[in-house]
Scaffold this active site. Structure first.
Site, mmCIF file in Angstrom:
data_model
loop_
_atom_site.group_PDB
_atom_site.id
_atom_site.type_symbol
_atom_site.label_atom_id
_atom_site.label_comp_id
_atom_site.label_asym_id
_atom_site.label_seq_id
_atom_site.Cartn_x
_atom_site.Cartn_y
_atom_site.Cartn_z
ATOM 1 N N ASP A 1 40.913 52.829 36.565
ATOM 2 C CA ASP A 1 41.648 51.793 37.282
ATOM 3 C C ASP A 1 42.598 51.166 36.267
ATOM 4 O O ASP A 1 42.165 50.487 35.330
ATOM 5 C CB ASP A 1 40.703 50.725 37.855
ATOM 6 C CG ASP A 1 41.452 49.817 38.827
ATOM 7 O OD1 ASP A 1 42.697 49.767 38.747
ATOM 8 O OD2 ASP A 1 40.799 49.169 39.666
ATOM 9 N N THR B 1 44.549 43.488 40.490
ATOM 10 C CA THR B 1 46.025 43.482 40.562
ATOM 11 C C THR B 1 46.550 42.182 41.185
ATOM 12 O O THR B 1 47.553 41.632 40.734
ATOM 13 C CB THR B 1 46.515 44.701 41.379
ATOM 14 O OG1 THR B 1 46.030 45.881 40.742
ATOM 15 C CG2 THR B 1 48.024 44.763 41.442
ATOM 16 N N GLU C 1 43.167 55.201 40.514
ATOM 17 C CA GLU C 1 43.520 54.387 41.678
ATOM 18 C C GLU C 1 44.859 54.783 42.292
ATOM 19 O O GLU C 1 44.937 55.026 43.489
ATOM 20 C CB GLU C 1 43.548 52.901 41.311
ATOM 21 C CG GLU C 1 43.978 52.063 42.508
ATOM 22 C CD GLU C 1 43.744 50.581 42.345
ATOM 23 O OE1 GLU C 1 43.663 50.098 41.210
ATOM 24 O OE2 GLU C 1 43.653 49.915 43.401
ATOM 25 N N ILE D 1 44.809 48.742 36.414
ATOM 26 C CA ILE D 1 44.663 47.271 36.400
ATOM 27 C C ILE D 1 43.721 46.917 37.550
ATOM 28 O O ILE D 1 44.098 47.008 38.725
ATOM 29 C CB ILE D 1 46.002 46.517 36.592
ATOM 30 C CG1 ILE D 1 47.017 46.922 35.517
ATOM 31 C CG2 ILE D 1 45.760 44.999 36.546
ATOM 32 C CD1 ILE D 1 48.367 46.199 35.610
ATOM 33 N N ASP D 2 42.494 46.560 37.226
ATOM 34 C CA ASP D 2 41.588 46.071 38.272
ATOM 35 C C ASP D 2 41.803 44.564 38.340
ATOM 36 O O ASP D 2 41.789 43.878 37.315
ATOM 37 C CB ASP D 2 40.136 46.408 37.944
ATOM 38 C CG ASP D 2 39.227 46.035 39.105
ATOM 39 O OD1 ASP D 2 39.713 46.040 40.259
ATOM 40 O OD2 ASP D 2 38.051 45.717 38.872
ATOM 41 N N ASP E 1 36.821 51.054 40.632
ATOM 42 C CA ASP E 1 36.568 49.624 40.368
ATOM 43 C C ASP E 1 35.239 49.403 39.650
ATOM 44 O O ASP E 1 35.021 48.332 39.101
ATOM 45 C CB ASP E 1 36.526 48.825 41.679
ATOM 46 C CG ASP E 1 37.881 48.759 42.375
ATOM 47 O OD1 ASP E 1 38.874 48.526 41.679
ATOM 48 O OD2 ASP E 1 37.927 48.960 43.606
HETATM 49 C C1 LIP Z 1 40.210 45.094 43.720
HETATM 50 C C2 LIP Z 1 38.880 44.634 43.165
HETATM 51 C C3 LIP Z 1 38.429 43.430 43.937
HETATM 52 C C4 LIP Z 1 37.968 43.982 45.225
HETATM 53 C C5 LIP Z 1 39.138 44.603 45.948
HETATM 54 C C6 LIP Z 1 39.902 45.598 45.100
HETATM 55 P P1 LIP Z 1 42.340 46.285 42.550
HETATM 56 O O1 LIP Z 1 40.764 46.127 42.921
HETATM 57 O O2 LIP Z 1 38.695 44.495 41.890
HETATM 58 O O3 LIP Z 1 37.346 42.776 43.342
HETATM 59 O O4 LIP Z 1 37.374 42.976 45.981
HETATM 60 O O5 LIP Z 1 38.642 45.244 47.086
HETATM 61 O O6 LIP Z 1 39.280 46.837 45.050
HETATM 62 O O7 LIP Z 1 43.008 46.699 43.805
HETATM 63 O O8 LIP Z 1 42.816 44.992 42.047
HETATM 64 O O9 LIP Z 1 42.331 47.368 41.532
#
Ligand code: LIP
Length: 297
Positions: free
Chosen positions: A113, A118, A93, A115-116, A242
């Site tokens: 990723d 964030t 990411e 931290i998914d 993601d």
């Molecule tokens: C996020 C996702 C979230 C999605 C956002 C974004 P991040 O990832 O997990 O569900 O709706 O578009 O991609 O930015 O927290 O890694």
């Protein structure tokens, strides 16, 4: 003591899974390394999450956030992997934050990723995860997702089932949309047309199902389908990192992965649907129009 307990439980999870891998499995070393480094990165993020809210900066728009922990964890994972597998490729990411499209080749490739979820991490909302997928010949080999606040380790090796802290995972048998719980997201893009498309689609679906849920973490939404606690998930806008790992876990738990229009799933397309059954997919697809997005790769 608690940290020791968490560590031990995750260690047992890894051992149980590695017992399923034989010496013939060509990527056993990669899997074991991935599990080990995800566990230690998870402990690091957990200690940060104990403090109050996290400082963040925005990327593509004010709702698309990054913290120092996203960057540090990504570097931590990538350097541990490169040390052992110098010629492996990465799609991650934060290294893709410049908006350039990623090269997804036949080479052994780690899709990360750090931290998914964030935004959840920043606010202390307990739904964020580390996601690591490993691909060869553009096919998933294994996926690991560590739900940090809930100390749950999910993993799957292709063809060997999906596990949560050592327990086999299975999707729900739900076949009727009227009885289904659906997950989707508003996402972090704020273009009015895109938001309208998402809200209109949700309105069509919510009329016909038990409800719609959004965890703010694509990875963990997919995991809910793999656990049988949600019946389907679709989203327009998430990136390959993601869902690279989580979609394999869902497949191994029995899910059907596709494009939201029911076509073949395309990892680079930034749209996907994960359903517990084909019947649900066939009832959802007529309710979801297409929306063109810039591809990841
Ligand atoms: C996020 C996702 C979230 C999605 C956002 C974004 P991040 O990832 O997990 O569900 O709706 O578009 O991609 O930015 O927290 O890694």
């Amino acid at each position: 003591m608690l940290e020791y307990y968490c560590h031990t439980r995750l260690f047992i999870h890894t051992m149980l899974l590695s017992l399923q891998l034989t010496n013939m499995d060509p990527f056993k070393d990669e899997f074991l390394l991935a599990t080990e480094i995800v566990i230690s990165a998870g402990q690091y993020v957990r200690s940060a999450a104990k403090s109050q809210s996290q400082a963040s900066e925005s990327k593509e728009c004010y709702a698309d956030l990054v913290t120092e922990y996203d960057q540090k964890v990504e570097k931590m994972l990538m350097s541990a992997i490169s040390e052992k597998f110098a010629d492996h490729k990465f799609i991650a990411e934060e290294m893709s934050a410049d908006g350039n499209s990623a090269a997804f080749t036949d080479e052994p490739t780690w899709i990360i990723d750090p931290i998914d979820g964030t935004t959840n991490f920043v606010h202390g909302f307990p739904a964020f995860a580390i996601s690591v997928g490993f691909f060869h010949l553009q096919e998933p080999v294994f996926g690991i997702v560590y739900d940090i606040p809930n100390d749950k380790m999910y993993s799957a090796v292709k063809g060997k089932g999906a596990f949560c802290n050592g327990r086999l995972m299975k999707c729900s048998p739900t076949t009727e949309l009227q009885e289904a719980l659906i997950a989707t997201e508003y996402g972090s893009q704020r273009e009015p047309n895109f938001l309208k498309f998402k809200i209109d689609t949700m309105a069509k679906i919510v009329e016909k199902c038990h409800g719609i849920r959004s965890l703010g973490c694509a990875t963990l939404n997919i995991i809910q389908v793999a656990m049988g606690t949600a019946d389907a998930y679709y989203e327009f806008g998430p990136h390959i990192w993601d869902f690279a790992a989580a979609h394999l876990i869902a497949l191994e738990a029995g899910a059907v992965c596709s494009a939201p229009n029911g076509g073949k799933m395309d990892l680079c397309s930034r749209k996907l649907m994960v359903c517990s059954t084909k019947e649900l997919r066939d009832q959802l697809t007529p309710l979801i129009d297409d929306y063109q997005l810039a591809r990841d790769c």
